[in-house]
Design an enzyme around this catalytic site. Sequence first.
Site, PDB file in Angstrom:
ATOM      1  N   ASP A  88       0.645  -1.105  -0.074  1.00 31.92           N
ATOM      2  CA  ASP A  88      -0.042  -0.053   0.020  1.00 31.92           C
ATOM      3  C   ASP A  88       0.788   1.245   0.006  1.00 31.92           C
ATOM      4  OD1 ASP A  88      -2.672   0.014  -0.058  1.00 31.92           O
ATOM      5  OD2 ASP A  88      -3.108   0.627   1.903  1.00 31.92           O
ATOM      6  N   LYS A 170     -10.587   7.679  10.204  1.00 27.87           N
ATOM      7  CA  LYS A 170     -10.550   7.861   8.886  1.00 27.87           C
ATOM      8  C   LYS A 170      -8.965   7.689   8.433  1.00 27.87           C
ATOM      9  CE  LYS A 170      -9.752  11.502   6.016  1.00 27.87           C
ATOM     10  NZ  LYS A 170      -9.065  10.773   5.046  1.00 27.87           N
ATOM     11  N   LEU A 174      -5.522   7.291   0.206  1.00 25.75           N
ATOM     12  CA  LEU A 174      -4.274   6.509  -0.700  1.00 25.75           C
ATOM     13  C   LEU A 174      -3.961   5.195   0.096  1.00 25.75           C
ATOM     14  CD1 LEU A 174      -1.828   9.335  -1.172  1.00 25.75           C
ATOM     15  CD2 LEU A 174      -3.486   8.611  -2.751  1.00 25.75           C
ATOM     16  N   GLY A 222      -1.002  14.883  10.193  1.00 24.03           N
ATOM     17  CA  GLY A 222      -1.016  15.260   8.626  1.00 24.03           C
ATOM     18  C   GLY A 222      -0.168  16.467   8.433  1.00 24.03           C
ATOM     19  N   SER A 223      -0.345  17.184   7.508  1.00 24.95           N
ATOM     20  CA  SER A 223       0.384  18.404   6.964  1.00 24.95           C
ATOM     21  C   SER A 223      -0.164  19.595   7.886  1.00 24.95           C
ATOM     22  CB  SER A 223       0.079  18.678   5.477  1.00 24.95           C
ATOM     23  OG  SER A 223      -1.379  19.033   5.402  1.00 24.95           O
ATOM     24  N   THR A 226      -3.055  21.462   6.353  1.00 29.31           N
ATOM     25  CA  THR A 226      -4.593  20.718   6.671  1.00 29.31           C
ATOM     26  C   THR A 226      -5.004  20.926   8.320  1.00 29.31           C
ATOM     27  OG1 THR A 226      -4.166  18.936   5.008  1.00 29.31           O
ATOM     28  CG2 THR A 226      -5.946  18.679   6.654  1.00 29.31           C
ATOM     29  N   GLY A 227      -3.620  20.911   8.969  1.00 29.05           N
ATOM     30  CA  GLY A 227      -3.962  21.121  10.365  1.00 29.05           C
ATOM     31  C   GLY A 227      -4.399  22.333  10.874  1.00 29.05           C
ATOM     32  N   GLU A 244      -0.824  16.539  15.015  1.00 32.13           N
ATOM     33  CA  GLU A 244       0.693  15.924  14.826  1.00 32.13           C
ATOM     34  C   GLU A 244       1.089  16.287  13.437  1.00 32.13           C
ATOM     35  OE1 GLU A 244       2.986  14.358  16.938  1.00 32.13           O
ATOM     36  OE2 GLU A 244       1.651  14.302  18.611  1.00 32.13           O
ATOM     37  N   CYS A 278       7.535  12.052   9.098  1.00 35.96           N
ATOM     38  CA  CYS A 278       7.419  13.340   9.879  1.00 35.96           C
ATOM     39  C   CYS A 278       8.714  14.031  10.428  1.00 35.96           C
ATOM     40  CB  CYS A 278       6.162  13.711  10.602  1.00 35.96           C
ATOM     41  SG  CYS A 278       6.095  12.342  12.016  1.00 35.96           S
ATOM     42  N   GLU A 376       8.956  21.561   4.241  1.00 29.92           N
ATOM     43  CA  GLU A 376       9.040  20.185   4.197  1.00 29.92           C
ATOM     44  C   GLU A 376       8.719  19.499   2.870  1.00 29.92           C
ATOM     45  OE1 GLU A 376       5.412  18.134   5.950  1.00 29.92           O
ATOM     46  OE2 GLU A 376       6.898  16.792   7.086  1.00 29.92           O
TER      47      GLU A 376
HETATM   48  P1  NAD Z   1      -2.588  15.678   4.583  1.00 26.28           P
HETATM   49  O1  NAD Z   1      -2.529  16.803   5.410  1.00 26.28           O
HETATM   50  O2  NAD Z   1      -2.785  16.093   3.284  1.00 26.28           O
HETATM   51  O3  NAD Z   1      -3.732  14.736   4.945  1.00 26.28           O
HETATM   52  C1  NAD Z   1      -3.749  14.022   6.342  1.00 26.28           C
HETATM   53  C2  NAD Z   1      -5.270  13.243   6.382  1.00 26.28           C
HETATM   54  O4  NAD Z   1      -6.210  14.339   6.397  1.00 26.28           O
HETATM   55  C3  NAD Z   1      -5.603  12.756   5.294  1.00 26.28           C
HETATM   56  O5  NAD Z   1      -6.361  11.404   5.883  1.00 26.28           O
HETATM   57  C4  NAD Z   1      -6.550  13.402   4.529  1.00 26.28           C
HETATM   58  O6  NAD Z   1      -7.675  12.548   3.589  1.00 26.28           O
HETATM   59  C5  NAD Z   1      -7.338  14.159   5.694  1.00 26.28           C
HETATM   60  N1  NAD Z   1      -7.742  15.523   5.288  1.00 26.28           N
HETATM   61  C6  NAD Z   1      -7.244  16.243   4.001  1.00 26.28           C
HETATM   62  N2  NAD Z   1      -7.796  17.483   4.057  1.00 26.28           N
HETATM   63  C7  NAD Z   1      -8.588  17.598   5.160  1.00 26.28           C
HETATM   64  C8  NAD Z   1      -9.473  18.400   5.913  1.00 26.28           C
HETATM   65  N3  NAD Z   1      -9.825  19.719   5.243  1.00 26.28           N
HETATM   66  N4  NAD Z   1     -10.237  18.011   6.684  1.00 26.28           N
HETATM   67  C9  NAD Z   1     -10.019  17.006   7.459  1.00 26.28           C
HETATM   68  N5  NAD Z   1      -9.188  15.850   7.114  1.00 26.28           N
HETATM   69  C10 NAD Z   1      -8.479  16.337   5.901  1.00 26.28           C
HETATM   70  O7  NAD Z   1      -1.292  14.704   4.959  1.00 26.28           O
HETATM   71  P2  NAD Z   1      -0.637  13.946   3.960  1.00 26.28           P
HETATM   72  O8  NAD Z   1       0.007  14.240   2.810  1.00 26.28           O
HETATM   73  O9  NAD Z   1      -1.377  12.610   3.971  1.00 26.28           O
HETATM   74  O10 NAD Z   1       0.510  13.442   5.122  1.00 26.28           O
HETATM   75  C11 NAD Z   1       1.956  13.891   4.927  1.00 26.28           C
HETATM   76  C12 NAD Z   1       1.766  14.969   6.278  1.00 26.28           C
HETATM   77  O11 NAD Z   1       1.718  14.005   7.515  1.00 26.28           O
HETATM   78  C13 NAD Z   1       3.482  15.372   6.350  1.00 26.28           C
HETATM   79  O12 NAD Z   1       3.296  16.884   6.489  1.00 26.28           O
HETATM   80  C14 NAD Z   1       4.025  14.669   7.544  1.00 26.28           C
HETATM   81  O13 NAD Z   1       4.864  15.575   8.104  1.00 26.28           O
HETATM   82  C15 NAD Z   1       2.819  14.606   8.553  1.00 26.28           C
HETATM   83  N6  NAD Z   1       2.739  13.622   9.261  1.00 26.28           N
HETATM   84  C16 NAD Z   1       3.289  14.055  10.732  1.00 26.28           C
HETATM   85  C17 NAD Z   1       3.443  13.056  11.660  1.00 26.28           C
HETATM   86  C18 NAD Z   1       3.729  13.378  13.181  1.00 26.28           C
HETATM   87  O14 NAD Z   1       3.696  12.667  13.870  1.00 26.28           O
HETATM   88  N7  NAD Z   1       3.715  14.707  13.738  1.00 26.28           N
HETATM   89  C19 NAD Z   1       3.692  11.746  11.419  1.00 26.28           C
HETATM   90  C20 NAD Z   1       3.479  11.391  10.036  1.00 26.28           C
HETATM   91  C21 NAD Z   1       3.100  12.355   8.953  1.00 26.28           C
END
Ligand code: NAD
Length: 484
Positions: A88, A170, A174, A222-223, A226-227, A244, A278, A376
């Site tokens: 995956d 959720k 991907l 996540g990013s 989005t955070g 995170e 991350c 990043e």
């Molecule tokens: P992303 O922010 O695009 O998506 C993360 C998740 O959020 C996905 O499940 C996505 O479907 C969902 N999402 C997207 N938009 C949303 C919204 N508006 N409302 C609610 N949910 C939404 O990130 P990504 O590309 O999947 O992952 C990479 C990022 O994650 C990198 O920035 C990485 O550093 C970070 N990350 C952080 C940690 C940590 O522990 N700090 C760990 C792993 C990854």
Amino acid sequence: MGHNWINGEWEQGNGKRLEIKNPATAEIEETVFEADDLQVKKAAESAYLAFSSNSWRYNFKLRKKVLEKAASILEEKAEKVATIESIDTGKPIKEARVDVEDVVHCLRYYAGLIPDSLSKTLKMEDGTESEIKSEPIGVCGLIVPWNFPLLLGVWKLAPALAAGNAVVFKPSELTPMSMIEFTKALIEAGIPDGIFNFVIGGREVGQAIVENPMVKKISFTGSVETGKRIYQRCAEDLKKVSLELGGKSPLIVWNDVDIEKTAEWAVFGALFNQGEVCVAAPRLLLHQDIYDPFKKVLLEKISQVNIGDPLKEGTEFGPLISESHVKKVTAYIEKGLEGGASLLYGGKVLAEKKGYFIEPAVFEEVDQSMEIVQEEIFGPVITLQSFETKEEAVELANGTNYGLAAGIFTESSERGRWIAERLEAGIIWINSYHTPYVDAPWGGVKQSGIGRELGPEGLISFTEYKHVNKSVSIDSLGWYQFKR
Ligand code: NAD
């Protein structure tokens, strides 16, 4: 059978069709369907009803049993789950195996923190007695990215369930497959209907969870972008939130190190999981005395990294997650070149391979203000910078908006401590890198996030404090009388 687990039943999603691709071959591995708005609503409502029935939150034994049993089930099918995770995500199979081991350990760790070890009783100065209880919050929405779908999922699920909450989970659109296997393990372990709900989808499904009024807390990984959006939305309802987020971590190498061994760590720090981590450390800060010899050894080691099929034993570096991510990473390499940085090694897309493969890239002559240093990239792009003093090393290390992690390599424990005290980062490794410890907090400062996962702190983040004060008699006016 559908792939969304809602209110104790598998449901076919009524939303978009998703083709889950194997990044090593670019071929479709599985087709699933996203949940639609009504299904997300149903998941949140069923979580609310299951939580309100009190049969989970007050049953410590059941919670412990379910988490322990899920750990054992997962342990038994570890190889199958690791293979799914590797297909995956594109991560080498040996790394996927470690993820599954860590997941089993995490489930057992949080099962061990039940029953409520966080409650305490205090004797108060006016003679009354106070019980400080940490109670579950209610329905929690858990949203994770694609780079460690199972591990990051369980870092949230295990403490959320251990604390007695109900959840709507959720995965990334991907990479949902390993969490589907985990859902099966939870069901077999006896998770009550409604306590755990699993919905597939991308941004819209994530937003529907965040906006649902039944959901009282969002735990997001996540990013940064989005955070921030989620944080703003949660503020409207004063919903609890933990984030995170991303990082751009530095790895500081002093002039007293064993160059061979430290270069090995530097490769691991930057290229583990293709740099899609991350806490990856793509910013190598090298003491000027060892800059040239270190660079030579580093480039040799990077050229020997075994790039290939993630399922093949011995592969160290797999494909990136998707075609669009390859485009993002190569666009940063272009920006580096346009900005005047010098590309020492790699950066080419490996077009002869079917999947999303790219060579690691190493830049020098970079400026702190360049995008390849500041932003990043979430891929295998390393920058080399040199420093002379420890003050300069700290200034370069702290010179981004991120503050997730950092590494320091030096023979001097005093110097290591001096630098660690001054680094703006939530996790710092000295003479090591990357290991997450289940009993220690994980998370970042500055734009890398809010709150902590893992450890007792991870459990506390899924609880609310309740203070119950008890007077033995009603004969006095308590505090009022005591203070007069
Ligand atoms: P992303 O922010 O695009 O998506 C993360 C998740 O959020 C996905 O499940 C996505 O479907 C969902 N999402 C997207 N938009 C949303 C919204 N508006 N409302 C609610 N949910 C939404 O990130 P990504 O590309 O999947 O992952 C990479 C990022 O994650 C990198 O920035 C990485 O550093 C970070 N990350 C952080 C940690 C940590 O522990 N700090 C760990 C792993 C990854």
